[in-house]
Each structure stands twice: as C-alpha cells, then as structure tokens.
Motif scaffolding. Sequence first.
Motif, PDB file in Angstrom:
ATOM      1  N   ILE A 143       0.872  -1.187   0.000  1.00 18.45           N
ATOM      2  CA  ILE A 143       0.000   0.000   0.000  1.00 18.45           C
ATOM      3  C   ILE A 143       0.911   1.240   0.000  1.00 18.45           C
ATOM      4  CG2 ILE A 143      -2.050   1.053   1.090  1.00 18.45           C
ATOM      5  CD1 ILE A 143      -2.313  -1.597   2.725  1.00 18.45           C
ATOM      6  N   ILE A 144       1.595   1.434  -1.112  1.00 16.06           N
ATOM      7  CA  ILE A 144       2.677   2.427  -1.148  1.00 16.06           C
ATOM      8  C   ILE A 144       2.152   3.859  -1.162  1.00 16.06           C
ATOM      9  CG2 ILE A 144       4.697   3.218  -2.446  1.00 16.06           C
ATOM     10  CD1 ILE A 144       5.120   0.315  -3.280  1.00 16.06           C
ATOM     11  N   GLN A 145       1.043   4.093  -1.871  1.00 14.33           N
ATOM     12  CA  GLN A 145       0.530   5.461  -1.958  1.00 14.33           C
ATOM     13  C   GLN A 145       0.180   6.005  -0.577  1.00 14.33           C
ATOM     14  OE1 GLN A 145       0.860   7.205  -4.766  1.00 14.33           O
ATOM     15  NE2 GLN A 145       0.290   8.925  -3.460  1.00 14.33           N
ATOM     16  N   GLU A 146      -0.432   5.155   0.231  1.00 14.51           N
ATOM     17  CA  GLU A 146      -0.798   5.569   1.585  1.00 14.51           C
ATOM     18  C   GLU A 146       0.461   5.805   2.437  1.00 14.51           C
ATOM     19  OE1 GLU A 146      -4.215   4.291   4.823  1.00 14.51           O
ATOM     20  OE2 GLU A 146      -4.230   3.427   2.816  1.00 14.51           O
ATOM     21  N   ALA A 147       1.501   4.998   2.158  1.00 16.13           N
ATOM     22  CA  ALA A 147       2.775   5.164   2.875  1.00 16.13           C
ATOM     23  C   ALA A 147       3.416   6.505   2.526  1.00 16.13           C
ATOM     24  CB  ALA A 147       3.715   4.015   2.532  1.00 16.13           C
ATOM     25  N   ILE A 148       3.328   6.895   1.240  1.00 10.52           N
ATOM     26  CA  ILE A 148       3.866   8.190   0.792  1.00 10.52           C
ATOM     27  C   ILE A 148       3.093   9.337   1.456  1.00 10.52           C
ATOM     28  CG2 ILE A 148       4.138   9.733  -1.219  1.00 10.52           C
ATOM     29  CD1 ILE A 148       4.674   7.121  -2.871  1.00 10.52           C
ATOM     30  N   GLU A 149       1.770   9.196   1.507  1.00 12.11           N
ATOM     31  CA  GLU A 149       0.933  10.219   2.152  1.00 12.11           C
ATOM     32  C   GLU A 149       1.285  10.358   3.638  1.00 12.11           C
ATOM     33  OE1 GLU A 149      -3.078   9.014   1.306  1.00 12.11           O
ATOM     34  OE2 GLU A 149      -2.814   9.313  -0.865  1.00 12.11           O
ATOM     35  N   LEU A 150       1.605   9.233   4.262  1.00 10.15           N
ATOM     36  CA  LEU A 150       1.984   9.244   5.672  1.00 10.15           C
ATOM     37  C   LEU A 150       3.335   9.936   5.862  1.00 10.15           C
ATOM     38  CD1 LEU A 150       0.701   8.251   8.295  1.00 10.15           C
ATOM     39  CD2 LEU A 150       1.960   6.120   8.046  1.00 10.15           C
ATOM     40  N   LEU A 151       4.232   9.731   4.901  1.00 12.35           N
ATOM     41  CA  LEU A 151       5.528  10.421   4.929  1.00 12.35           C
ATOM     42  C   LEU A 151       5.322  11.937   4.837  1.00 12.35           C
ATOM     43  CD1 LEU A 151       8.757   9.968   4.716  1.00 12.35           C
ATOM     44  CD2 LEU A 151       8.401  10.457   2.301  1.00 12.35           C
ATOM     45  N   ASP A 152       4.425  12.358   3.940  1.00 10.71           N
ATOM     46  CA  ASP A 152       4.108  13.790   3.797  1.00 10.71           C
ATOM     47  C   ASP A 152       3.558  14.354   5.107  1.00 10.71           C
ATOM     48  OD1 ASP A 152       4.897  13.709   1.158  1.00 10.71           O
ATOM     49  OD2 ASP A 152       2.871  13.423   0.363  1.00 10.71           O
ATOM     50  N   LEU A 153       2.644  13.595   5.737  1.00 11.66           N
ATOM     51  CA  LEU A 153       2.051  14.021   7.002  1.00 11.66           C
ATOM     52  C   LEU A 153       3.130  14.148   8.077  1.00 11.66           C
ATOM     53  CD1 LEU A 153      -0.532  14.537   8.793  1.00 11.66           C
ATOM     54  CD2 LEU A 153      -0.521  12.062   9.242  1.00 11.66           C
ATOM     55  N   MET A 154       4.027  13.190   8.079  1.00 12.89           N
ATOM     56  CA  MET A 154       5.127  13.166   9.047  1.00 12.89           C
ATOM     57  C   MET A 154       5.961  14.449   8.951  1.00 12.89           C
ATOM     58  SD  MET A 154       8.067  10.220   9.108  1.00 12.89           S
ATOM     59  CE  MET A 154       9.333  10.162  10.379  1.00 12.89           C
ATOM     60  N   ILE A 155       6.314  14.821   7.701  1.00 12.34           N
ATOM     61  CA  ILE A 155       7.127  16.030   7.474  1.00 12.34           C
ATOM     62  C   ILE A 155       6.331  17.287   7.850  1.00 12.34           C
ATOM     63  CG2 ILE A 155       8.312  17.411   5.699  1.00 12.34           C
ATOM     64  CD1 ILE A 155       8.881  14.635   4.281  1.00 12.34           C
ATOM     65  N   GLN A 156       5.043  17.315   7.460  1.00 16.23           N
ATOM     66  CA  GLN A 156       4.169  18.468   7.782  1.00 16.23           C
ATOM     67  C   GLN A 156       4.078  18.709   9.288  1.00 16.23           C
ATOM     68  OE1 GLN A 156       0.322  17.690   5.987  1.00 16.23           O
ATOM     69  NE2 GLN A 156       1.239  17.534   3.940  1.00 16.23           N
ATOM     70  N   ARG A 157       4.088  17.601  10.046  1.00 13.87           N
ATOM     71  CA  ARG A 157       3.940  17.719  11.501  1.00 13.87           C
ATOM     72  C   ARG A 157       5.284  17.903  12.215  1.00 13.87           C
ATOM     73  NH1 ARG A 157      -0.914  16.817  13.685  1.00 13.87           N
ATOM     74  NH2 ARG A 157       0.041  16.255  15.685  1.00 13.87           N
ATOM     75  N   GLY A 158       6.337  18.142  11.413  1.00 14.50           N
ATOM     76  CA  GLY A 158       7.634  18.494  11.999  1.00 14.50           C
ATOM     77  C   GLY A 158       8.507  17.332  12.416  1.00 14.50           C
ATOM     78  N   GLU A 159       8.106  16.116  12.024  1.00 16.32           N
ATOM     79  CA  GLU A 159       8.943  14.949  12.324  1.00 16.32           C
ATOM     80  C   GLU A 159       9.843  14.664  11.118  1.00 16.32           C
ATOM     81  OE1 GLU A 159       9.777  12.865  14.761  1.00 16.32           O
ATOM     82  OE2 GLU A 159       8.605  14.058  16.165  1.00 16.32           O
ATOM     83  N   HIS A 160      11.129  14.522  11.350  1.00 17.39           N
ATOM     84  CA  HIS A 160      12.067  14.312  10.244  1.00 17.39           C
ATOM     85  C   HIS A 160      12.324  12.828  10.014  1.00 17.39           C
ATOM     86  CE1 HIS A 160      12.787  18.589   9.985  1.00 17.39           C
ATOM     87  NE2 HIS A 160      12.969  18.625  11.295  1.00 17.39           N
ATOM     88  N   PRO A 161      11.936  12.326   8.832  1.00 21.23           N
ATOM     89  CA  PRO A 161      12.214  10.912   8.531  1.00 21.23           C
ATOM     90  C   PRO A 161      13.725  10.666   8.530  1.00 21.23           C
ATOM     91  CG  PRO A 161      10.756  11.912   6.887  1.00 21.23           C
ATOM     92  CD  PRO A 161      11.300  13.021   7.708  1.00 21.23           C
ATOM     93  N   ASN A 162      14.132   9.490   8.953  1.00 18.62           N
ATOM     94  CA  ASN A 162      15.550   9.151   8.855  1.00 18.62           C
ATOM     95  C   ASN A 162      15.803   8.276   7.623  1.00 18.62           C
ATOM     96  OD1 ASN A 162      14.569   6.647   9.589  1.00 18.62           O
ATOM     97  ND2 ASN A 162      15.452   6.654  11.631  1.00 18.62           N
TER      98      ASN A 162
END
Length: 403
Positions: A143-162
């Motif tokens: 379910i990659i599209q939803e995973a990408i959307e979650l990554l966007d949400l993560m960045i929007q909320r100030g959490e930096h992906p590693n």
Amino acid sequence: MGNLEEAKAFFIEMVGVGVQPDGVTFNVLIDAICKQRRFQDANQLLELMIQRGIHPNMITYTTLIDAFCKEGRMEEANALLDLMIQRGQFPNVVTYTTMIDALCKQGIIQEAIELLDLMIKRGEHPNRVTYTTLIDSLCKQGIIQEAIELLDLMIQRGEHPNRITYNTLINSLCKQRRMEEASKLVDLMIQQGKLPDTVTYTTLVDTLCKGGRIEGAIKLVVLIIQQGQHPNTVTYTTLVNALCKEGRIKGAIKLVVLMIEQGQLPNTVTYTTLIHALCKVRRMEEAMALFELMIQSGQQPNTITYNIMIKGICKNGQLEKANDFLSKMEKNGCAPNVVTFNTPISCFSKNSKASKAVELLCVMADKNLCPNATTFSIVINLLSNLKDKKHQQILDLLPTFPA
C-alpha cells in the motif's frame, strides 16, 4: 523465577502486617510478573492496586500493554487502553507506538492507522518510530501510496524521517519499478538533509539494471563516487552482473578495476559472474586466469564457480582437464554436486568415451550423490548409442545409487 517468588512472598508479608505498598512497588512486581508471562497474576495485581486506592500510572499501564502486545493479545491490550483512559490516564507516545507496532505486526493496518488518527486527535504527537513503523507495514503490504501520504504528514507535523524511513519507501517503489517516484524521493531525502547511503543507492542501481537501464545505473555509480560516497561490493556486483548478461564483458572488467581502485574488493559472486560470462563466449584462458586470481586474492570459489569452469572446459573439448578440475575442486575442500558430475559425464558420453562416463557415475555413487532427471537422460542416451556387446558391458558396470 526464584527471585520473583521471594519478591511476591515479601509483598504478601508487607500487606499482611499492614504496610501499604506504593505505586513503585506494584510497578516493579507487575513488570517482573509480565516478564514471566504470568498475565493473570499481573491483572490481579492491577486490580489489587486499584482496590487499595493506588492510581496506576503511565508506567503501570504501558508495562502491561507492552506485555500483552508482545504476545499478540490485542483484545486485552485494547481493554487496558480503554481502562487507562476511563481512569483519566492518557496514553503517551510510547503507549500508542507499542499498540501500533503490535497491530502492524499482526497485519491489522487499518486499526493501526485509526489509532494514529486517535492519537493525533487527543493531542499526542507521533514520533519518528510511530510513523516509520506504519510506513514499513504499509510498504510490506504494497500500500505504497498511503505510505507516501503518511511520509508527507510526518514532514508536515515536523517529524524528520531518517534514512530507514526513506529507504523503506524507496525500496518498495523500486520493487514496483516506479523509478521516477523513487528518484523524486531521493531528491526529497537530500532536501531534508539526509544524504542517501549505500543501501539507497544499491536499491536504485539494482532496479535500473533489472529494468535494462544500465547506462543510468553506471551514471548513478559515477555520481555516488563524485559525491564522496563509496558504493559497496554488492552495488558493483549488481552492475557487473547486468553488464555480463548483455555481453558487455569489457565494461564489466573495467568496472571491477574501478571497484578495486575505490577500495572495494570483489567477492566470490563478483568473480563467478565474470568467469561465467567469459566461459559462455569460450574465453577460457581469461576465465582460468581470473579463477586463479580469485584464489590468490583470498576469495574461495564455491560449487557454482567450479561447475561453471568445468562446463566451460568441457565445451572447449578439454575433457581430461575437466576431470582434473573436478579432482582439484575436492582437494580445495569444495564438495561437488550432481550438476558438477552431469557435465563431464555428458561430454564423455557424447565423445564415445563410455568407460570414462561410467567411472564418473561410480564416483558419484561412492559419494552418495543421487542422480537427477538429467543424469538418467544422459545414461539412457549413452546406452542407446552402444552396440549389443558394448551395451551389455556398460550396463554391467553401472553403479547402484542410494535410494
């Protein structure tokens, strides 16, 4: 177990003489009991704690929820989460992440996402672990599209992906051959201040090679080096394999030279890949030289390497040399398999050297190697091409193989 029983006995003695255990005492005992997977006892302690007017805190509930989650007992974990909220104790990021991780491991992704939404609504901020856990599970289920959307949400909320978060998504996109999106994600990764690592680049190189985009893969390797990164042996070997499959042996050799110059030593797979390519085009002298170089450099040929060499030597018409190579293989501690024997047996058979073929069949039987369908086919062809008297002689010499 003994120490736990002593602690429990001491606890009962405390209560018996009227000493009131505090929350810390209960938490220590609940934690120890949970580690022993005695969940009924742990629940009873929680009930006793509440009966005595001691309020379970975040540590109490999280300890119990974590224990139930690790056992996959999600109904009980959920019940505890509800009880926790009812009693005015709101879960923190650790509690929620523990629950989300357990739901993901059981493949209940939708519930995990709903819990993430609930967590955010209640004012709790998911952390990098929370998001990465969900992203990883979504990717594993495709379910990659939803995973990408979650990554966007993560960045929007100030959490930096590693790098792990990015690599998980890049790997999943590459598996679906969505190279454009994977490349965009690499660009985003760099913009966010996370330089791609060897894992990122190897994934991209592998996908480009599998998609026949070898020039793109070569350019990427050059770019990696220019950026001061060091592609590893796996990255180089992936590209060497792709070049060899296209018959571009000269390019593959140049790449191995570059690899060594960059401080990455070829491994058994790298050497075997090149040897195979040289054998296929009957460049046996070069294959033999590379085989010797492989040993000198401390890389041990495996059964696949020897099988390739033996097949190449046989196709070159050097049957006795192939026989010698088989002996050399065993002396060097590499065990032959049925494929090793099938090649020279077939060649001896085709060259009217039935006795030699039978000799090898006997060696094979002595080693308790079971013939496969190819072996039987070779023997049938061998016997069908012999005249009556010779046919019987060879038939009498055939060994009995283990059942």
